[in-house]
Scaffold this active site. Structure first.
Site, PDB file in Angstrom:
ATOM      1  N   GLU A 205       0.809  -1.218   0.000  1.00 39.25           N
ATOM      2  CA  GLU A 205       0.000   0.000   0.000  1.00 39.25           C
ATOM      3  C   GLU A 205       0.844   1.270   0.000  1.00 39.25           C
ATOM      4  O   GLU A 205       0.350   2.355   0.280  1.00 39.25           O
ATOM      5  CB  GLU A 205      -0.963  -0.029   1.191  1.00 39.25           C
ATOM      6  N   LYS A 338     -15.605  -1.615   2.875  1.00 35.49           N
ATOM      7  CA  LYS A 338     -14.942  -2.180   1.700  1.00 35.49           C
ATOM      8  C   LYS A 338     -16.011  -2.793   0.799  1.00 35.49           C
ATOM      9  O   LYS A 338     -16.545  -3.862   1.124  1.00 35.49           O
ATOM     10  CB  LYS A 338     -13.937  -3.253   2.115  1.00 35.49           C
TER      11      LYS A 338
END
Length: 425
Positions: A205, A338
């Site tokens: 990330e 999500k």
């Protein structure tokens, strides 16, 4: 009347070099739009099913040709001629075609791709930005970012147990100012790590993944970077953690902090967090305990719920039924959102609305396997989530979301950035 004329799908690549689904939609007015579905590394047991081919001869079994085929056949046939503008109806049809609670037939990577692509096509057809189409006139809030700048756990190959060490730029008036401060801190952090002889390679990330001696050292180094960049810890920049405890727990409910040589029970973990919160400017802890440790979560919420944000990710998996149970039992006070955990745009929106009605904070989130798709940037603004997790200020699949948010902030004349009022201080 505008209707869905064609739906197609293609196997493309995500940011970790794994295949994922790209769904494409064509409307009868000529509008074309597509969406790429993300994928997670650490996943909750109750997430909607991501359908993989399992053919070890292709992509080590991770191919998504079956999910793509489901889009091209069953889904395309059932949605042919349907109006694209009723998102709830579209997503109900997808749920009905699948026939399971967790999309185990079609795959949530198939249904979400189509759901997102149709929402995007509808917005384009109506000449509206996606955030305005999904959120209406109330879509005004730019989210405060949670930037993952040091990676550990399953997101990096190092000795740090916690999965993410994040900064939250709270003390700023605009999203653009908050992003600039974050980028400056990131560069100072890199220089500090390099000067100390640490590697400055980055994780999935965009955060750094140094080998550090314990789970507190990343916080100490981040605080040093904040101060070197000229910012004030807590007042301007706060710390957030994603522990991803479900990755640390054993079958007996004991948590293994291998980097520190500790094995703790739920009460021990809670005491550990209490010490960290007292010592450092931490405002948020995600997945502090395992997704199955509901009794522990109840105690954690009692101890720290009035002091910091306690985020359920694996705990709630964006599922409104599980969230409702958590609300009734006073578990956590925030939920990570999500879309691929639940499988459609509408179901994601339902979970956000339930959380907001019950004063649970919402954090729109990427996954570790991402793409250039910026849907969640618009989605965060549309739903006024107030917070977003989409990685560091590195890696183009992360930066794409930040650049989209910068664009949105310029478009909305009365945009709000609520970092200063996000937490009680």
């Amino acid at each position: 009347m505008v209707y869905i004329e064609a739906i197609d799908a293609q196997e493309v690549m995500d940011s970790r070099g794994n295949p994922t689904v790209r769904a494409a939609v064509r409307l009868s007015d000529g509008t074309r739009a597509a969406a790429i579905v993300p994928s997670g590394a650490s996943t909750g047991k109750r997430e909607a099913l991501e359908l993989r081919d399992g053919d070890k001869e292709r992509y080590l079994g991770k191919g998504v040709l079956k999910a793509c085929a489901n889009i091209k056949t069953e889904i395309a046939a059932q949605l042919d001629g349907v109006s694209p503008y009723d998102q709830s109806k579209i997503d109900l049809i997808l749920k009905k075609i699948d026939g399971t609670e967790n999309y185990s037939e079609l795959g949530a990577n198939a249904t979400l791709g189509v759901s997102m692509a149709i929402a995007r096509a509808s917005a384009q057809s109506l000449r509206l930005p996606l955030y305005r189409y999904l959120g209406g006139s109330n879509a005004l809030t730019l989210p405060t970012p949670m930037l993952n700048i040091i990676n550990g756990g399953s997101h990096a190959d190092n000795t740090v147990d916690f999965q993410e060490y994040m900064i939250m730029p709270l003390g700023f008036d605009t999203f653009a100012e908050s992003l600039r401060a974050s980028a400056e801190i990131y560069h100072h952090l890199k220089a500090i790590l390099k000067g100390s002889g640490h590697i400055t390679s980055i994780g999935d990330e965009g955060g750094f993944a140094p080998n550090l001696k314990n789970n507190e050292e990343p916080i100490e180094i981040i605080l040093k970077a904040i101060e070197q960049a000229g910012y004030k810890p807590l007042d301007e920049i706060a710390i957030a953690l994603d522990v991803a405890s479900s990755e640390l727990v054993d079958e007996n409910g004991m948590y293994h902090l291998a980097g520190e040589g500790k094995v703790l029970d739920s009460a021990g973990m809670i005491a550990y967090y209490e010490n960290l919160v007292a010592k450092y400017p931490i405002v948020s802890i995600e997945d502090g305990l395992s997704e199955d440790d509901w009794e522990g979560w109840k105690l954690l919420t009692q101890k720290l719920g009035n002091k910091i944000q306690l985020v359920g990710d694996d705990l709630f998996v964006t599922n409104k039924k599980i969230l409702q149970e958590g609300i009734e039992k006073n578990i956590a006070n925030a939920i990570l959102i999500k879309p691929n955990q639940i499988g459609s745009v509408s179901e994601t929106m339902q979970s956000v609305r339930l959380a907001q009605r019950n004063n649970y904070k919402c954090i729109m989130s990427h996954r570790s396997g991402e793409s250039e798709d910026t849907f969640i940037a618009d989605f965060a603004v549309a739903l006024n989530t107030g917070e977003i997790k989409t990685g560091s200020t590195a890696r183009s699949e992360r930066i794409a979301k930040y650049n989209r948010l910068l664009e949105i902030e310029r478009e909305i004349s009365d945009a709000e950035y609520i970092g200063k009022t996000l937490f009680k201080r």
